[in-house]
Write an enzyme that holds these catalytic residues in place. Structure first.
Site, PDB file in Angstrom:
ATOM      1  N   LYS A 166     -33.804  12.249 -13.188  1.00  0.00           N
ATOM      2  CA  LYS A 166     -34.445  11.055 -13.889  1.00  0.00           C
ATOM      3  C   LYS A 166     -36.028  11.460 -14.095  1.00  0.00           C
ATOM      4  O   LYS A 166     -36.623  11.948 -13.071  1.00  0.00           O
ATOM      5  CB  LYS A 166     -34.242   9.816 -13.226  1.00  0.00           C
ATOM      6  CG  LYS A 166     -35.001   8.671 -13.628  1.00  0.00           C
ATOM      7  CD  LYS A 166     -34.619   7.377 -12.690  1.00  0.00           C
ATOM      8  CE  LYS A 166     -35.693   6.241 -12.953  1.00  0.00           C
ATOM      9  NZ  LYS A 166     -35.177   4.882 -12.230  1.00  0.00           N
TER      10      LYS A 166
HETATM   11  C1  R5P Z   1     -38.061   4.828  -8.849  1.00  0.00           C
HETATM   12  O1  R5P Z   1     -37.964   5.587  -8.099  1.00  0.00           O
HETATM   13  C2  R5P Z   1     -37.092   3.767  -8.838  1.00  0.00           C
HETATM   14  O2  R5P Z   1     -35.800   4.066  -8.891  1.00  0.00           O
HETATM   15  C3  R5P Z   1     -37.454   2.374  -9.481  1.00  0.00           C
HETATM   16  O3  R5P Z   1     -37.503   1.342  -8.413  1.00  0.00           O
HETATM   17  C4  R5P Z   1     -37.078   2.126 -10.772  1.00  0.00           C
HETATM   18  O4  R5P Z   1     -36.309   3.172 -11.262  1.00  0.00           O
HETATM   19  C5  R5P Z   1     -38.084   1.733 -11.569  1.00  0.00           C
HETATM   20  O5  R5P Z   1     -37.561   1.330 -12.919  1.00  0.00           O
HETATM   21  P1  R5P Z   1     -38.356   0.852 -14.141  1.00  0.00           P
HETATM   22  O6  R5P Z   1     -39.811   1.900 -13.940  1.00  0.00           O
HETATM   23  O7  R5P Z   1     -37.656   1.058 -15.439  1.00  0.00           O
HETATM   24  O8  R5P Z   1     -38.558  -0.743 -13.837  1.00  0.00           O
END
Ligand code: R5P
Length: 294
Positions: free
Chosen positions: A206
């Protein structure tokens, strides 16, 4: 270790030549065994080759987050449109009806150790063991990796041990490229971090979207799903999603740009149209508006 001095810049990414796939739709994963492949197929749709993960693991270091104050109320409204729940074991166990997961996969967050009260977020530990991942029926284990930070070494230890345990039982690991205050957000940094994580043995990476993103996906031998990041206007978030897929991403793992949208169920359907139905960003934005106004 190779001498760092005199290293030539990597610049021959052969963007137009896709990595060869041998009888399996998930990049770089042809040679795994049956159990690992079933889980990867639960995550990556065999027809589109892509995945729509909804990230709602924010509470593990942010506490109650805008849009996620009530997992039990918000997530069921979005569930019909997503492929993968990216969440913590506590959030899933306490708030999500297992019946919602009959045709979904789980990306289980397996590291923690930081909170918004710390200055340095890079010191995490493996906080969910492999038996628990099996009990939770995880389709992959998500581990954050902090390349270039104080916590780099321990986060590499975390992901390496998780990959070892996952490979033994056929559970993929998703390495999450962390960005923090002392870490870069350049294309060169993302190429370094994604490639390192793939070479550690993660089956999925990711990473944030960036300029020349096609060089990041081309030089990473396993699929990359893009992180959503901070809330953007819907049209911009959909363009980021579309551009990342055009440049080789195999899907998105999006949180705030979905659940903090003015119309989360419209937004998740628009993202889905890009990820699985080849919609352009403009078509998806039109769809978002139509559903929102209906
Ligand atoms: C990052 O490591 C975490 O997984 C986050 O809590 C999450 O993925 C963030 O998602 P977004 O930036 O799309 O809100």
């Amino acid at each position: 270790m190779a001498d760092k001095d005199g290293l030539k810049n990597a610049d021959n990414f052969m963007i137009d030549v896709p990595q060869a796939q041998r009888d399996f739709h998930v990049k770089g994963c042809s040679d795994y065994r049956w159990g690992m492949k079933t889980r990867l197929s639960n995550i990556f749709n065999p027809i589109s080759g892509n995945t729509l993960m909804l990230a709602f693991d924010h509470g593990y270091f942010l506490g109650p987050t805008s849009g996620l104050e009530r997992l039990d109320i918000t997530i069921p409204t979005l569930a019909p449109y997503i492929d993968v729940f990216m969440a913590t074991r506590g959030g899933l166990n306490a708030c999500i009806d297992p019946k919602l997961l009959s045709d979904k996969a789980i990306a289980l967050r397996c590291t923690s150790g930081s909170s918004i009260l710390n200055d340095d977020l890079s010191h995490e530990v493996v906080s969910v063991n492999i038996k628990e991942a099996v009990r939770m029926n995880a389709d992959c284990m998500a581990v954050q990796v902090f390349i270039g930070s104080e916590g780099q070494k321990s986060s590499i230890d975390n992901i390496s041990k998780t990959i070892d345990a996952g490979n033994e039982l056929g559970i993929p690991t998703m390495g999450v490229v962390a960005v923090g205050k002392e870490m870069e957000r350049t294309t060169k940094y993302f190429r370094l971090a994604t490639r390192m994580i793939a070479e550690f043995g993660a089956q999925i990476v990711k990473c944030y979207y960036c300029d020349d993103f096609e060089t990041v996906t081309a030089s990473c031998p396993v699929p990359i799903v893009i992180a959503g990041g901070k809330k953007l206007p819907e049209a911009e978030a959909l363009s980021m999603c579309y551009n990342s897929l055009q440049r080789g991403a195999a899907g998105v793992d999006m949180g705030r740009n979905i659940f903090q949208s003015d119309a989360p169920t419209a937004m998740v359907q628009a993202v889905r149209a890009i990820v699985h139905d080849k919609a352009t960003d403009k078509e998806a934005f039109q769809m978002y508006q139509d559903i929102k106004n209906s």
